[in-house]
Scaffold this motif. Sequence first.
Motif, mmCIF file in Angstrom:
data_model
loop_
_atom_site.group_PDB
_atom_site.id
_atom_site.type_symbol
_atom_site.label_atom_id
_atom_site.label_comp_id
_atom_site.label_asym_id
_atom_site.label_seq_id
_atom_site.Cartn_x
_atom_site.Cartn_y
_atom_site.Cartn_z
ATOM 1 N N ALA A 55 0.819 -1.214 0.000
ATOM 2 C CA ALA A 55 0.000 0.000 0.000
ATOM 3 C C ALA A 55 0.853 1.263 0.000
ATOM 4 N N ASP A 62 -1.487 4.636 -1.464
ATOM 5 C CA ASP A 62 -2.877 4.731 -1.038
ATOM 6 C C ASP A 62 -2.936 4.885 0.484
ATOM 7 N N GLU A 65 -5.774 2.967 2.254
ATOM 8 C CA GLU A 65 -5.498 1.538 2.360
ATOM 9 C C GLU A 65 -4.452 1.296 3.443
#
Length: 131
Positions: A55, A62, A65
């Motif tokens: 992630a 992200d 995430e």
Amino acid sequence: MAPRDRHRRTTALTALAAVALAVPVSAGCGAVEKALDCAQLAIEISNDVDNLQDALTGAAVDPQEADKILDSLETDIDKVGDRTDNADVSKAIDDLQKAVDNVQKSVDSGKDPDLTPVRDAAGELTNVCSP
């Protein structure tokens, strides 16, 4: 899957198998269950660390995430902490918690976190959860 990730997962699975085979039957079901719980949770934490790295690296970082994975990692850390009274496991959990807290601070401030301490602490947890 990167060779390092495969090696870490193989090591964790080997540790789980070793725990299952090495704990004597005379130790009782409780000790076996506790050791298997520790090894299983160490594998889950290792998977969380792999997911966190995914992630936080690559073309599209992200943060949402990463936050979700950090929450999952916190939950798994708490599970191990709640299920052990072993000093070595407790120390490994404390080290892992500190490393995860540092990653969370970095993510919250928009900085690139250093995952090395998290990976190292997760590896230590895997080691202390094996016989």
